[in-house]
Design a protein around this motif. Structure first.
Motif, PDB file in Angstrom:
ATOM      1  N   CYS A  72      19.122  -5.061  -4.868  1.00 36.34           N
ATOM      2  CA  CYS A  72      18.257  -6.251  -4.906  1.00 36.34           C
ATOM      3  C   CYS A  72      16.814  -5.945  -5.289  1.00 36.34           C
ATOM      4  CB  CYS A  72      18.256  -6.906  -3.531  1.00 36.34           C
ATOM      5  SG  CYS A  72      19.849  -7.601  -3.114  1.00 36.34           S
ATOM      6  N   TYR A  73      16.325  -4.805  -4.839  1.00 32.55           N
ATOM      7  CA  TYR A  73      14.877  -4.581  -4.905  1.00 32.55           C
ATOM      8  C   TYR A  73      14.486  -3.255  -5.558  1.00 32.55           C
ATOM      9  CZ  TYR A  73      14.991  -8.246  -1.365  1.00 32.55           C
ATOM     10  OH  TYR A  73      15.237  -9.420  -0.700  1.00 32.55           O
ATOM     11  N   THR A  74      13.229  -3.243  -6.011  1.00 33.58           N
ATOM     12  CA  THR A  74      12.558  -1.979  -6.286  1.00 33.58           C
ATOM     13  C   THR A  74      11.597  -1.789  -5.119  1.00 33.58           C
ATOM     14  OG1 THR A  74      12.653  -2.455  -8.622  1.00 33.58           O
ATOM     15  CG2 THR A  74      11.135  -0.729  -7.955  1.00 33.58           C
ATOM     16  N   ILE A  75      11.602  -0.602  -4.558  1.00 33.30           N
ATOM     17  CA  ILE A  75      10.719  -0.340  -3.407  1.00 33.30           C
ATOM     18  C   ILE A  75       9.409   0.209  -3.983  1.00 33.30           C
ATOM     19  CG2 ILE A  75      10.484   0.887  -1.200  1.00 33.30           C
ATOM     20  CD1 ILE A  75      13.611   1.225  -1.342  1.00 33.30           C
ATOM     21  N   GLU A  76       8.353  -0.539  -3.791  1.00 38.27           N
ATOM     22  CA  GLU A  76       7.086  -0.144  -4.430  1.00 38.27           C
ATOM     23  C   GLU A  76       5.988   0.036  -3.390  1.00 38.27           C
ATOM     24  OE1 GLU A  76       6.053  -2.593  -7.756  1.00 38.27           O
ATOM     25  OE2 GLU A  76       8.031  -2.344  -8.660  1.00 38.27           O
ATOM     26  N   PRO A  77       4.935   0.802  -3.763  1.00 36.64           N
ATOM     27  CA  PRO A  77       3.845   1.021  -2.799  1.00 36.64           C
ATOM     28  C   PRO A  77       3.137  -0.283  -2.443  1.00 36.64           C
ATOM     29  CG  PRO A  77       3.662   2.522  -4.665  1.00 36.64           C
ATOM     30  CD  PRO A  77       4.735   1.541  -5.004  1.00 36.64           C
ATOM     31  N   ASP A  78       2.570  -0.312  -1.276  1.00 36.74           N
ATOM     32  CA  ASP A  78       1.752  -1.451  -0.848  1.00 36.74           C
ATOM     33  C   ASP A  78       0.507  -1.525  -1.756  1.00 36.74           C
ATOM     34  OD1 ASP A  78       1.321  -3.555   0.829  1.00 36.74           O
ATOM     35  OD2 ASP A  78       0.203  -2.396   2.318  1.00 36.74           O
ATOM     36  N   LEU A  79      -0.129  -2.698  -1.779  1.00 37.30           N
ATOM     37  CA  LEU A  79      -1.319  -2.854  -2.630  1.00 37.30           C
ATOM     38  C   LEU A  79      -2.573  -2.951  -1.776  1.00 37.30           C
ATOM     39  CD1 LEU A  79       0.063  -5.549  -5.121  1.00 37.30           C
ATOM     40  CD2 LEU A  79       0.030  -3.051  -5.417  1.00 37.30           C
ATOM     41  N   ASP A  80      -3.687  -2.441  -2.303  1.00 37.23           N
ATOM     42  CA  ASP A  80      -4.947  -2.610  -1.567  1.00 37.23           C
ATOM     43  C   ASP A  80      -5.547  -3.980  -1.884  1.00 37.23           C
ATOM     44  OD1 ASP A  80      -6.254  -2.457  -3.982  1.00 37.23           O
ATOM     45  OD2 ASP A  80      -6.953  -0.380  -3.726  1.00 37.23           O
ATOM     46  N   ASP A 138      -7.753  -4.928  -3.819  1.00 38.89           N
ATOM     47  CA  ASP A 138      -7.974  -5.211  -5.244  1.00 38.89           C
ATOM     48  C   ASP A 138      -6.671  -5.240  -6.044  1.00 38.89           C
ATOM     49  OD1 ASP A 138     -10.706  -5.203  -4.754  1.00 38.89           O
ATOM     50  OD2 ASP A 138     -10.765  -2.993  -4.882  1.00 38.89           O
ATOM     51  N   GLY A 139      -5.563  -5.143  -5.332  1.00 39.23           N
ATOM     52  CA  GLY A 139      -4.266  -5.198  -6.025  1.00 39.23           C
ATOM     53  C   GLY A 139      -3.833  -3.858  -6.608  1.00 39.23           C
ATOM     54  N   ASN A 140      -4.496  -2.778  -6.200  1.00 35.74           N
ATOM     55  CA  ASN A 140      -4.096  -1.458  -6.696  1.00 35.74           C
ATOM     56  C   ASN A 140      -3.085  -0.824  -5.733  1.00 35.74           C
ATOM     57  OD1 ASN A 140      -5.978  -1.538  -8.851  1.00 35.74           O
ATOM     58  ND2 ASN A 140      -7.599  -1.078  -7.358  1.00 35.74           N
ATOM     59  N   PRO A 141      -2.083  -0.096  -6.294  1.00 33.62           N
ATOM     60  CA  PRO A 141      -1.094   0.527  -5.401  1.00 33.62           C
ATOM     61  C   PRO A 141      -1.732   1.601  -4.503  1.00 33.62           C
ATOM     62  CG  PRO A 141      -0.574   0.941  -7.727  1.00 33.62           C
ATOM     63  CD  PRO A 141      -1.830   0.130  -7.708  1.00 33.62           C
ATOM     64  N   ILE A 142      -1.360   1.570  -3.236  1.00 32.92           N
ATOM     65  CA  ILE A 142      -1.851   2.610  -2.297  1.00 32.92           C
ATOM     66  C   ILE A 142      -0.842   3.760  -2.345  1.00 32.92           C
ATOM     67  CG2 ILE A 142      -2.405   3.118   0.129  1.00 32.92           C
ATOM     68  CD1 ILE A 142      -2.764   0.037   0.480  1.00 32.92           C
ATOM     69  N   PRO A 143      -1.287   4.993  -2.716  1.00 33.40           N
ATOM     70  CA  PRO A 143      -0.317   6.098  -2.799  1.00 33.40           C
ATOM     71  C   PRO A 143       0.428   6.255  -1.470  1.00 33.40           C
ATOM     72  CG  PRO A 143      -2.489   6.767  -3.586  1.00 33.40           C
ATOM     73  CD  PRO A 143      -2.655   5.398  -2.984  1.00 33.40           C
ATOM     74  N   PRO A 144       1.767   6.213  -1.504  1.00 34.07           N
ATOM     75  CA  PRO A 144       2.513   6.272  -0.237  1.00 34.07           C
ATOM     76  C   PRO A 144       2.436   7.666   0.402  1.00 34.07           C
ATOM     77  CG  PRO A 144       4.015   6.252  -2.117  1.00 34.07           C
ATOM     78  CD  PRO A 144       2.642   6.121  -2.685  1.00 34.07           C
ATOM     79  N   LYS A 145       2.487   7.661   1.717  1.00 33.55           N
ATOM     80  CA  LYS A 145       2.430   8.938   2.472  1.00 33.55           C
ATOM     81  C   LYS A 145       3.598   8.937   3.441  1.00 33.55           C
ATOM     82  CE  LYS A 145      -1.691   9.318   4.415  1.00 33.55           C
ATOM     83  NZ  LYS A 145      -2.854   9.509   5.098  1.00 33.55           N
ATOM     84  N   ALA A 146       4.311  10.068   3.525  1.00 30.68           N
ATOM     85  CA  ALA A 146       5.405  10.147   4.507  1.00 30.68           C
ATOM     86  C   ALA A 146       4.865  10.796   5.772  1.00 30.68           C
ATOM     87  CB  ALA A 146       6.550  10.968   3.937  1.00 30.68           C
ATOM     88  N   GLU A 147       4.818  10.019   6.858  1.00 33.86           N
ATOM     89  CA  GLU A 147       4.315  10.571   8.119  1.00 33.86           C
ATOM     90  C   GLU A 147       5.394  10.449   9.185  1.00 33.86           C
ATOM     91  OE1 GLU A 147      -0.403  10.002   8.202  1.00 33.86           O
ATOM     92  OE2 GLU A 147       0.723   8.130   8.193  1.00 33.86           O
ATOM     93  N   TRP A 148       5.513  11.512   9.950  1.00 37.18           N
ATOM     94  CA  TRP A 148       6.574  11.584  10.957  1.00 37.18           C
ATOM     95  C   TRP A 148       5.971  11.755  12.333  1.00 37.18           C
ATOM     96  CZ3 TRP A 148      11.842  11.340   9.636  1.00 37.18           C
ATOM     97  CH2 TRP A 148      12.059  11.190   8.259  1.00 37.18           C
ATOM     98  N   TYR A 149       6.652  11.200  13.332  1.00 40.04           N
ATOM     99  CA  TYR A 149       6.174  11.320  14.722  1.00 40.04           C
ATOM    100  C   TYR A 149       6.025  12.797  15.065  1.00 40.04           C
ATOM    101  CZ  TYR A 149       6.021  10.853  19.774  1.00 40.04           C
ATOM    102  OH  TYR A 149       5.632  10.919  21.082  1.00 40.04           O
TER     103      TYR A 149
END
Ligand code: HEM
Length: 511
Positions: free
Chosen positions: A458-466, A468-479
Motif C-alpha cells: 500500500c505504501y512507501t515509507i518515507e521520512p517525516d518532514l520538517d 519547511d517540508g524538508n525530509p528529516i534524515p531518519p535515525k534508528a534509536e533503540w532502548y
C-alpha cells in the motif's frame, strides 16, 4: 532377551553416568573474568543496556564461546555460538530447560506462576499444553483471518499516525486479545495501557542483574522505607499491574462462557473443557495464568519486531523499491496480499528474516537454568547455572551472514531470487531453544509477514518532514536501558499511498 539386556545395560550406564558426574568437578569452569575474593564476578556482570554486546565482547576477550561468571552464589554461563547453544539447549534440553527463580519478578511482583518464568515442573507443562492446544504450531492457518483483519485496520491508521510504535501496539493487542480472550476490536483497546505498563515492568525486572535482591534474596525482607529499598516500592506498584492484567480480561471471558456468549478463544475453550471432577478453582487458576502468559508473550515482542522492520525499511529505500517491484509483479493494482501469495513473494519473506536478524528483539532469548551438573567441551558446568544464549552473536556471525551489520534481505535469496535454504533462518535462534522454544513463533511469523507485505503493497515509507517540508534524515534509536528486550524507540515516518487504488481497497481517502 531384550529385558535381560536392559537389566544389564541400564545399571552399567547409570554407574558410568554417575562416575562421569562425580568426575565432573575435576574439569575447569569455562573461562571468564578473574573471580575476586568474596564478590567473585559481581562487578563484571553487565548491568547497563545492550548486555548482548557486552557478553559478545567478553567472549572475544577470553577467546571462548562459553564464558562463566559467578556472583553471590549464582553461576552464569554465556553461550556465544550456534553450536554451543544447539549442543546444550537443544540436544540436552531435558536438563537445560528450567528457569532461574527470580525474587523481584517471581516473588515480589508475583509473576512466578506465569509459565514463561516457571521451572520445568508440572504447572509449566500444563500451561504450555493449554497454549499448544489453542494455538497449535501444526495449524498455522488457524488465525489467518484475524491476522488479515487486524492488519487492514493497521493499514487504515498508519497514514494518520504520529506514533508508529503506538499504532503497532494496538495492532498486536487487538489480535492477541481476540485469540486469547475473544475480546474483539474496539473493546480490546482499553486494556492496552495496563498491559504495556505491565510488560515494561516485567522486562526491566526480568533482566538478570537489574536488581540486587535477585542475588541477595534476604534483601526482600528490607522494609520499603529503608534507604536503598526503592525496589520494594517498585515491586508493589508493578504487582498491581500484574493483578489487573491477569484478572480483568479473564473475568470478562469467564462471565461470557457462563452465559454461553463467549467468542471462541484460548481462555473460553480451556474453560469449557475443564474437568468437572477435578478442582475447578485450581483449573481456573491454571487457565488464567496460561492466558496471561500467552497474551504477554505475544504483545510487545511482535510490536518490537514489526517496528524494527518498518524502521529498517525507512532507512533503506532501495529495499522498499525492490519489494515494490516484486509486489507489483504478483498483485494487481490496489490488491492487498493474502497468505496464499507468500510463495510468490520471496523478497518480502527475506525482509522479515533480515528484520529479525539485524536487530533481534530477544538478543539473549530468555535465561534457561541447568538442572544438573554437566560437562561440555572439557568444561564443568555446575547445576543451577543460569544459561544465557547470545542470539545476537549467533545472528551476527560473519561466516553465516557476511557483513552482518548491513540490512540486506537479498542474503537470504539464491541467484534465481528464490529463498536459499542454505542460509540459516534467523527464526532458528530468535524464538529460543529446546523445550522452551517460543510456542507462539508460527503466529508471530505469520503476523509479521502479512503486515510487512501489506504495508509495502500500500505504501512507501518515507521520512517525516520538517516545518519547511524538508525530509528529516531518519535515525534508528533503540532502548538503551537494562533489559533483555531490544526494542526501537518511538520514531516518526510517513506512509505515502502508492496509488489511488490502494485508498479504494482500504476504503479510505487520504487526499
Ligand atoms: C517476533 C515475536 C516473538 C519473539 C521474537 C519471541 C521470542 C521468544 C523467546 C526468545 C522466548 C524464550 C525461549 C527460550 O526460553 O528459549 C519466548 C517464549 C515464549 N513466547 Fe514468544 N516470541 C514472539 C512472539 C510470541 C507470540 C506471538 C506469542 C503468543 C501468541 C508468544 C508466546 C510465548 C510464550 C508463552 C513463551 C514462554 C515459553 C516457555 O517458557 O515455555 N511469543 N518467545
Amino acid at each position: 532377551m531384550n529385558s535381560a539386556l536392559a537389566l544389564l545395560v541400564v545399571p552399567i550406564a547409570y554407574t558410568l553416568y554417575k562416575r562421569h558426574l562425580e568426575n565432573a568437578r575435576q574439569y575447569p569452569l569455562p573461562p571468564g573474568p578473574k573471580k575476586l575474593p568474596i564478590v567473585e564476578n559481581l562487578f563484571h556482570v553487565p548491568r547497563g543496556g545492550y548486555l548482548w554486546l557486552d557478553y559478545a565482547e567478553m567472549c572475544r576477550r577470553y577467546e571462548s564461546n562459553i564464558i562463566h561468571l559467578s556472583a553471590l552464589g549464582n553461576s552464569i554461563i554465556i553461550l556465544n555460538s550456534a553450536k554451543a547453544v544447539s549442543d546444550l539447549l537443544d540436544k540436552r534440553s531435558s536438563i537445560y530447560s528450567s528457569r532461574p527463580a527470580t525474587v523481584m519478578l517471581g516473588e515480589l511482583m508475583g509473576w512466578g506462576a506465569a509459565f514463561i518464568f516457571r521451572p520445568n515442573d508440572e504447572f509449566w507443562k500444563a500451561q504450555r499444553k493449554i497454549m499448544n492446544q489453542a494455538m497449535p504450531p501444526t495449524d498455522p492457518k488457524r488465525f489467518h483471518a484475524q491476522q488479515i483483519s487486524s492488519t487492514h485496520d493497521l493499514l487504515r491508521v498508519l497514514p494518520h499516525s504520529d506514533d508508529v510504535m503506538k499504532s503497532l501496539q494496538t495492532w498486536a493487542a487487538v489480535f492477541i486479545m481476540d485469540v486469547t480472550y475473544g475480546i474483539q476490536g474496539e473493546e480490546a483497546k482499553p486494556y492496552l495501557p495496563t498491559v504495556m505498563a505491565a510488560l515494561e515492568s516485567m522486562s526491566v525486572a526480568g533482566t538478570p542483574g537489574a536488581f540486587y535482591v535477585d542475588q541477595i534474596p534476604i534483601l526482600k525482607y528490607v522494609p520499603e522505607w529503608f534507604l536503598g529499598a526503592d525496589f520494594k516500592r517498585k515491586a508493589r506498584e508493578w504487582a498491581k499491574l500484574r493483578v489487573e492484567m491477569t484478572e480483568s480480561a479473564f473475568n470478562v471471558t469467564k462471565e461470557r462462557v457462563a452465559k454461553g456468549i463467549a467468542t471462541p478463544s484460548l481462555t473460553s475453550v480451556a474453560l469449557e473443557q475443564m474437568d468437572p471432577n477435578q478442582d475447578i478453582a485450581q483449573q481456573e487458576e491454571l487457565i488464567k495464568t496460561a492466558s496471561v502468559t500467552a497474551y504477554g508473550g505475544g504483545s510487545d515482542t511482535t510490536v518490537a519486531a514489526l517496528g524494527a522492520g518498518i524502521l529498517a525499511l525507512l532507512m533503506h529505500p532501495e529495499v522498499q523499491a525492490k519489494a515494490h517491484a516484486e509486489l507489483d509483479k504478483v498483485l494487481g493494482p490496489g490488491d492487498l496480499p493474502t497468505f496464499s501469495d507468500e510463495p510468490s513473494l520471496p523478497y518480502i519473506s527475506a525482509i522479515v528474516k533480515e528484520a529479525l536478524r539485524e536487530n533481534p528483539i530477544t538478543p539473549l532469548a530468555f535465561p534457561h537454568q541447568l538442572t544438573q551438573d554437566d560437562i561440555y567441551e572439557g568444561y564443568f558446568l555446575p547445576k543451577d547455572s543460569i544459561i544465557m544464549p547470545n542470539v545476537w552473536s549467533i545472528l551476527h556471525n560473519e561466516e553465516e551472514y557476511p557483513e552482518p551489520h548491513l540490512f540486506n534481505p537479498s542474503r537470504f535469496l539464491d541467484a534465481d531470487g528464490k529463498l536459499n535454504p542454505d542460509i540459516k533462518d534467523p527464526a532458528s535462534a530468535v524464538f529460543g531453544f529446546g523445550r522452551r522454544i517460543c510456542p507462539g513463533r508460527h503466529i508471530a511469523l505469520a503476523s509479521l509477514w502479512i503486515a510487512i507485505a501489506s504495508i509495502l503493497a500500500c505504501y512507501t515509507i518515507e521520512p517525516d518532514l520538517d516545518e519547511d517540508g524538508n525530509p528529516i534524515p531518519p535515525k534508528a534509536e533503540w532502548y538503551s536501558g537494562p533489559t533483555l528486550f531490544n526494542h526501537p524507540l518511538a520514531f516518526k515516518c510517513r506512509f505515502v499511498p502508492r496509488s489511488k487504488d490502494v485508498e479504494a481497497s482500504l476504503g479510505i481517502s487520504l487526499s
